[in-house]
Scaffold this motif. Structure first.
Motif, PDB file in Angstrom:
ATOM      1  N   CYS A 182       0.818  -1.225   0.000  1.00 32.03           N
ATOM      2  CA  CYS A 182       0.000   0.000   0.000  1.00 32.03           C
ATOM      3  C   CYS A 182       0.851   1.273   0.000  1.00 32.03           C
ATOM      4  O   CYS A 182       0.362   2.337  -0.374  1.00 32.03           O
ATOM      5  CB  CYS A 182      -0.967   0.002   1.176  1.00 32.03           C
ATOM      6  SG  CYS A 182      -2.157  -1.358   1.063  1.00 32.03           S
ATOM      7  N   TYR A 187      -7.831  -0.969   8.621  1.00 31.28           N
ATOM      8  CA  TYR A 187      -8.055  -2.127   7.759  1.00 31.28           C
ATOM      9  C   TYR A 187      -9.485  -2.558   8.026  1.00 31.28           C
ATOM     10  O   TYR A 187      -9.757  -3.362   8.918  1.00 31.28           O
ATOM     11  CB  TYR A 187      -7.039  -3.225   8.088  1.00 31.28           C
ATOM     12  CG  TYR A 187      -7.034  -4.372   7.105  1.00 31.28           C
ATOM     13  CD1 TYR A 187      -6.736  -4.160   5.759  1.00 31.28           C
ATOM     14  CD2 TYR A 187      -7.317  -5.665   7.514  1.00 31.28           C
ATOM     15  CE1 TYR A 187      -6.721  -5.210   4.858  1.00 31.28           C
ATOM     16  CE2 TYR A 187      -7.288  -6.728   6.622  1.00 31.28           C
ATOM     17  CZ  TYR A 187      -6.995  -6.491   5.285  1.00 31.28           C
ATOM     18  OH  TYR A 187      -6.977  -7.540   4.396  1.00 31.28           O
ATOM     19  N   HIS A 246     -12.061  -4.395   6.503  1.00 30.27           N
ATOM     20  CA  HIS A 246     -12.203  -5.387   5.438  1.00 30.27           C
ATOM     21  C   HIS A 246     -13.063  -6.502   6.011  1.00 30.27           C
ATOM     22  O   HIS A 246     -12.732  -7.075   7.040  1.00 30.27           O
ATOM     23  CB  HIS A 246     -10.801  -5.890   5.071  1.00 30.27           C
ATOM     24  CG  HIS A 246     -10.748  -6.666   3.792  1.00 30.27           C
ATOM     25  ND1 HIS A 246      -9.580  -7.145   3.276  1.00 30.27           N
ATOM     26  CD2 HIS A 246     -11.711  -7.048   2.929  1.00 30.27           C
ATOM     27  CE1 HIS A 246      -9.818  -7.784   2.146  1.00 30.27           C
ATOM     28  NE2 HIS A 246     -11.103  -7.745   1.910  1.00 30.27           N
ATOM     29  N   HIS A 254      -0.832  -2.049   6.257  1.00 32.50           N
ATOM     30  CA  HIS A 254      -1.383  -1.442   5.036  1.00 32.50           C
ATOM     31  C   HIS A 254      -1.634   0.055   5.206  1.00 32.50           C
ATOM     32  O   HIS A 254      -1.555   0.823   4.252  1.00 32.50           O
ATOM     33  CB  HIS A 254      -2.673  -2.136   4.612  1.00 32.50           C
ATOM     34  CG  HIS A 254      -2.450  -3.470   3.966  1.00 32.50           C
ATOM     35  ND1 HIS A 254      -1.267  -3.826   3.369  1.00 32.50           N
ATOM     36  CD2 HIS A 254      -3.266  -4.542   3.812  1.00 32.50           C
ATOM     37  CE1 HIS A 254      -1.360  -5.056   2.884  1.00 32.50           C
ATOM     38  NE2 HIS A 254      -2.549  -5.515   3.149  1.00 32.50           N
ATOM     39  N   GLU A 255      -1.987   0.469   6.412  1.00 32.33           N
ATOM     40  CA  GLU A 255      -2.174   1.907   6.628  1.00 32.33           C
ATOM     41  C   GLU A 255      -0.947   2.537   7.286  1.00 32.33           C
ATOM     42  O   GLU A 255      -0.595   3.685   6.991  1.00 32.33           O
ATOM     43  CB  GLU A 255      -3.443   2.188   7.450  1.00 32.33           C
ATOM     44  CG  GLU A 255      -3.445   1.664   8.891  1.00 32.33           C
ATOM     45  CD  GLU A 255      -3.940   0.239   9.062  1.00 32.33           C
ATOM     46  OE1 GLU A 255      -3.947  -0.511   8.074  1.00 32.33           O
ATOM     47  OE2 GLU A 255      -4.304  -0.138  10.190  1.00 32.33           O
ATOM     48  N   ARG A 281      -9.462   1.605   3.730  1.00 33.62           N
ATOM     49  CA  ARG A 281      -8.248   1.718   4.550  1.00 33.62           C
ATOM     50  C   ARG A 281      -8.293   2.979   5.407  1.00 33.62           C
ATOM     51  O   ARG A 281      -7.336   3.315   6.071  1.00 33.62           O
ATOM     52  CB  ARG A 281      -6.996   1.686   3.675  1.00 33.62           C
ATOM     53  CG  ARG A 281      -6.707   0.284   3.157  1.00 33.62           C
ATOM     54  CD  ARG A 281      -5.265   0.103   2.730  1.00 33.62           C
ATOM     55  NE  ARG A 281      -4.880   0.910   1.585  1.00 33.62           N
ATOM     56  CZ  ARG A 281      -5.084   0.592   0.315  1.00 33.62           C
ATOM     57  NH1 ARG A 281      -5.711  -0.530   0.008  1.00 33.62           N
ATOM     58  NH2 ARG A 281      -4.678   1.380  -0.653  1.00 33.62           N
TER      59      ARG A 281
END
Lengths: 403, 403
Positions: A130, A158, A160, A190-191, A266
């Motif tokens: 990311c 996240y 999801h 991811h963040e 995100r």
């Protein structure tokens, strides 16, 4: 270096997908493949045979894949619990190492990874894709060009809906076990990866402390009941909220949210003295530039502020790999191997991200107590050596390298 | 009771506006007005004279306004620091009391307010208007009807660009002083009030602990420099993030964010086992009902799930008062006075909301240490007496009272 010679360890769904991508790259030679499960290994062997027209060394024992002297680098794409130990073995065998993303399991493991880098001279990179996504890179470019002024606060998460995939052992056993036994920010990278690039963490800034708070756990078993599946005693709270304070005075807020129904997000957020970016609106707002109280689609800024890597590589043309970012993060690692340079996300970045998972778990277990985040650079962050010039650099946006 | 007789204390911009609204209500008689500043008092007197065609008792001393025996209730609309002491004086003088919203200044003050209620029998209400906003009330209705399943996590904030109003003493002196000297979640009630109604706080649930973390403070002085105004040593961080854990296992996340440039938002978020509401998208998503991964405009649910108070009162017709919610919160208080019943937001709700400000300040000052939130009901929350039936009730959505 003629070709970049890679050993691939871990051939589950993600590992097998990566193998297919590597086999497409003309400057890559997959020299060894490894998995603990024979049927996975055989399927991967067949794939290599079709592409290369010859046998690739295949083994059930990762040590055999690592120690070969025809490797330049080892990719660890297996279980979360084994990422670091395998990577360290690879580094101690004189190889570049990279792993897929995942949470840390102990602070000691993070330190061991750092020491392996220092003692062997071999770089490690966590393949946090990311960081190379178009929107996050445009934000990086805008931050570096000062559009947001002084950055004050970042958020990410996240969100999801993974109930179908994790709420039972039938699907993703690895993640199911972690969610069953742990209560933590299990998947921050991811963040947090992109946020660390915006805040120059480990390069003039660092994360000092965190608190974490978990909600009750209801989502997975609500799904299990609906599906007529066995209920399991999940420990992981449905929503885990982590708040980090940085040495520069910035705050970071992270949300882990995988067991409730919701569209994917995100939860990207960046606030500075001159503007704000909000991913859920795919929008920005700049003081004195945007119409008062009106959001503007971030893409209206792409002509001017798209990151030069995206302009140059046309990564939007890639149809696989999460819209191009997978391709870019792998190429970033491979270029480092080829040029024998430091990786754009280095061992200190990986250790810091993994430590957030470990410390969130400790904070939650102690009633949201604040926990100190170790300085894995041991003071170097206050005056780090410059990052290598590279089109994949996440430390600088140096237009000259794209010419 | 023929008319509801009201004394109004505090005639600043908000107080003067409220006075004008009260003068329009046919069942209200404003019996006394008070402000410390003569010019404000004179302006208010003139307004009363025009409406009533007679003099209304006016005084610079709030004690004189409170003690009169022609009052049923006292509205405290003045400085944050004086809300509670004036309300307590009113209750001890046998009057219903209400105050505008604001942060607590000490836990002791919150307890004193509770004790005044218990010892005098006179109710107190904080006029938290956002509890009566259409979207928040529709969410309340959906929660009570089970659309979200079991509620797991709520979020909210006060993202309001107040740099023009607070960054200098020239404008809002009260808020400027608080932002100059304190570092806290200074204004939680607009989001926390509605969240408490969704989570049944103080009626089967309660807030147990919180942590708070403040960013550096840069926004106000960035504005002051731009305007050529004097820089001031602000203590309040630009973004203050507070995370609360509830006895029912739910988590609440609050954001105070008034000194950076951004469009207005209360950052509303509610997540349950069956759905999610996100105010920034003005949208909801329900498991198995909404198209997969697609948000739906919340207004498509209004025909069925608009709160009956909004259906009944047609508050959308009100053109002043933040779109109708001001009108509704004041009518909620006035109906309680008229019927001599408990107020819909009671003294325990007010004490809990104010305590969040106090404890956020303590948590920040101690490095985000978790702080215990007092149980102001002293155990009553586990089995509270039912809330009075009322069209303004926030505890139940009882369709029969609207017939």
């Amino acid at each position: 270096m003629d070709k970049i010679r890679i050993a691939v360890v871990g051939l589950g769904s993600r590992g097998a997908w990566w193998l297919g991508e590597l086999l497409k790259m003309e400057d890559v030679d997959v020299t060894a493949i490894c998995d603990r499960l024979p049927h996975r290994l055989e399927a991967a062997q067949e794939l290599c045979r079709k592409t290369y027209g010859r046998e690739v060394f295949a083994t059930l024992n990762h040590k055999e894949a690592i120690v070969r002297d025809d490797n330049d680098a080892v990719l660890m794409l297996g279980s979360w619990n084994d990422h670091i130990s395998v990577a360290i073995e690879a580094m101690r065998s004189g190889k570049y190492a990279a792993s897929e993303v995942g949470p840390g399991q102990s602070l000691q493991q993070c330190w061991d990874l750092v020491r392996a880098r220092q003692e062997t001279g071999m770089p490690f990179m966590m393949l946090e894709n990311c960081c190379y996504n178009r929107e996050e890179m445009a934000v990086l470019n805008m931050v570096k060009k000062g559009l947001f002024g002084e950055v004050i606060h970042c958020g990410g998460g996240y969100r999801h809906d993974l109930r179908e995939h994790i709420s039972s052992f039938e699907d993703d056993r690895e993640r199911c076990y972690h969610n069953l036994h742990r209560n933590a920010e299990l998947y921050p990278t991811h963040e947090l990866g992109p946020i660390m690039t915006w805040l120059s963490v480990n390069r003039g800034n660092r994360m000092l402390t965190l608190t974490a708070t978990a909600s009750k756990s209801r989502g997975f078993n609500t799904m299990n009941r609906k599906k007529g599946r066995q209920e399991l005693p999940y420990t992981e709270g449905d929503v885990v909220t982590t708040v980090i304070k940085c040495a520069g005075g910035e705050t970071i807020e992270l949300t882990h949210d995988i067991s409730l129904p919701h569209p994917y997000s995100r939860l990207g957020l960046l606030e500075g003295t001159e503007g704000i970016w909000l991913a859920d609106k795919h929008s920005v707002y700049f003081d004195g530039i945007s119409p008062e109280e009106k959001w503007e689609d971030i893409e209206t800024y792409y002509e001017k502020y798209d990151h030069p890597l995206w302009k140059k590589t046309n990564a939007t043309d890639f149809t696989s790999g999460h819209g191009g970012m997978d391709w870019l993060v792998m190429r970033a690692f491979l270029e480092s191997v080829k040029n024998r340079t430091e990786t754009p996300l280095d061992v200190y970045d990986a250790a810091a991200m993994m430590a957030v998972s470990v410390l969130s778990e400790e904070s939650i277990s102690m009633g949201s107590m604040p926990m100190a985040i170790p300085d894995f650079t041991e003071g170097r962050w206050v005056r780090r050596e410059p990052a290598p010039k590279s089109i994949y650099s996440l430390a600088e946006v140096d237009e000259s390298v794209y010419e």
